[in-house]
Design a protein around this motif. Structure first.
Motif, short mmCIF file in Angstrom:
data_model
loop_
_atom_site.label_atom_id
_atom_site.label_comp_id
_atom_site.label_asym_id
_atom_site.label_seq_id
_atom_site.Cartn_x
_atom_site.Cartn_y
_atom_site.Cartn_z
N THR A 251 -1.67 -12.52 3.48
CA THR A 251 -1.87 -11.52 2.44
C THR A 251 -3.12 -10.72 2.78
OG1 THR A 251 -0.94 -13.05 0.82
CG2 THR A 251 -2.14 -11.15 -0.05
N SER A 252 -2.98 -9.40 2.74
CA SER A 252 -4.11 -8.51 2.98
C SER A 252 -4.41 -7.77 1.68
CB SER A 252 -3.79 -7.52 4.09
OG SER A 252 -4.85 -6.60 4.24
N LYS A 253 -5.66 -7.90 1.22
CA LYS A 253 -6.08 -7.20 0.00
C LYS A 253 -7.28 -6.32 0.33
CE LYS A 253 -4.41 -10.62 -3.22
NZ LYS A 253 -4.64 -11.33 -4.45
N SER B 140 -12.58 -3.79 -1.87
CA SER B 140 -13.26 -3.05 -2.92
C SER B 140 -12.59 -3.20 -4.29
CB SER B 140 -13.35 -1.56 -2.56
OG SER B 140 -12.06 -1.00 -2.45
N ASP B 141 -11.27 -3.23 -4.35
CA ASP B 141 -10.61 -3.29 -5.65
C ASP B 141 -9.61 -4.44 -5.80
OD1 ASP B 141 -8.53 -2.38 -4.10
OD2 ASP B 141 -8.39 -0.42 -5.06
N GLY B 142 -9.42 -5.23 -4.75
CA GLY B 142 -8.51 -6.37 -4.84
C GLY B 142 -7.03 -6.02 -4.78
N GLN B 143 -6.72 -4.75 -4.54
CA GLN B 143 -5.32 -4.32 -4.45
C GLN B 143 -4.68 -4.90 -3.19
OE1 GLN B 143 -3.35 -1.91 -6.18
NE2 GLN B 143 -4.81 -1.43 -7.78
N THR B 144 -3.47 -5.42 -3.33
CA THR B 144 -2.73 -5.94 -2.19
C THR B 144 -2.29 -4.79 -1.30
OG1 THR B 144 -1.97 -7.84 -3.46
CG2 THR B 144 -0.74 -7.31 -1.47
N LEU B 145 -2.54 -4.94 0.02
CA LEU B 145 -2.13 -3.94 0.99
C LEU B 145 -0.79 -4.31 1.62
CD1 LEU B 145 -5.60 -3.48 2.72
CD2 LEU B 145 -4.57 -2.02 0.97
N ASP C 216 -9.10 -7.59 3.42
CA ASP C 216 -9.50 -8.99 3.38
C ASP C 216 -8.22 -9.78 3.63
OD1 ASP C 216 -10.87 -11.40 2.94
OD2 ASP C 216 -10.47 -11.34 0.79
N ILE C 217 -8.16 -10.45 4.77
CA ILE C 217 -6.94 -11.12 5.22
C ILE C 217 -7.02 -12.61 4.87
CG2 ILE C 217 -5.43 -11.61 7.18
CD1 ILE C 217 -5.72 -8.64 6.84
N GLN C 218 -6.01 -13.11 4.19
CA GLN C 218 -5.88 -14.54 3.88
C GLN C 218 -4.66 -15.07 4.62
OE1 GLN C 218 -8.14 -16.24 2.04
NE2 GLN C 218 -9.27 -14.30 1.95
N ALA D 76 0.82 -1.21 0.00
CA ALA D 76 0.00 0.00 0.00
C ALA D 76 0.85 1.26 0.00
CB ALA D 76 -0.93 0.00 1.20
N ALA D 77 1.93 1.27 0.79
CA ALA D 77 2.81 2.44 0.83
C ALA D 77 3.57 2.59 -0.48
CB ALA D 77 3.77 2.33 2.00
N GLN D 78 3.98 1.48 -1.06
CA GLN D 78 4.72 1.53 -2.32
C GLN D 78 3.85 2.08 -3.46
OE1 GLN D 78 6.39 -2.34 -3.12
NE2 GLN D 78 7.19 -2.50 -1.04
#
Length: 174
Positions: free
Chosen positions: A79-81, A84-89, A52-54, A39-41
């Motif tokens: 993995t946290s995404k 709303s948009d599926g972007q990896t956090l 959404d945590i897997q 997310a920061a990158q």
């Protein structure tokens, strides 16, 4: 070994006393830790972030050269995404190891003991590391739910049985 019947009716076999189980954690350590703040990158911001945590957990047990000592590895891939948009956090990978001295466990019960009880003992320490890393990485602390290592063990046994069944059905090459 026999015992005398209190009524004086002869002798009876004594009940076998189970061996006393002795388990000690000799050491525990991080073999590998990786935290990637995607997310920061990508400069993701805003209040519309809904994680959404897997969580994936895998286990490994190895006998050490010293008698009755075992190395138990627990690997976590989290993995946290954004829902709303599926972007990896963020992505966390932790390989946490415990060194155990184990005595008194019957051989037929040793494998499940190593992959159920030992990871259960070191899990709170791995959970704390994951919580601290996510907090220090700029996210709310991730407090993992307790892992059901018995269910995980049974799932792995079923997976291995299915693989064996597949191999049994495979045609033999000449």
């Amino acid at each position: 070994m026999t015992e005398t019947d209190p009524k004086g009716n002869g002798t009876q076999p004594a009940a076998a006393t189970p061996p006393k189980v002795n388990m000690r954690i000799l050491a525990q350590f991080m073999r590998d830790l990786s935290f990637e703040n995607v997310a920061a990158q990508k400069k993701l911001q805003g209040s519309n972030v809904q994680p959404d945590i897997q969580v994936q957990v895998s286990l490994d047990a190895n006998k050490r050269e010293t008698e009755n000592q075992y190395e138990i590895g627990t690997k976590f891939k989290i993995t946290s995404k954004n829902k709303s948009d599926g972007q990896t956090l963020f992505i966390i990978e932790l390989d946490y190891v415990g060194l155990f001295q184990i005595e008194g466990v019957p051989q037929e019960q040793l494998h499940p003991f190593l992959l159920i009880e030992c990871p259960r003992m070191i899990f709170p320490f791995a959970r704390r590391i994951i919580s601290d890393v996510t907090r220090d990485g700029g996210f709310p602390p991730l407090n993992l739910d307790t892992v059901d290592f018995l269910a995980l063990y049974k799932q792995e046994l079923q997976r291995q049985a299915a693989l064996q069944a597949q191999k049994g059905d495979a045609p033999v090459a000449n």
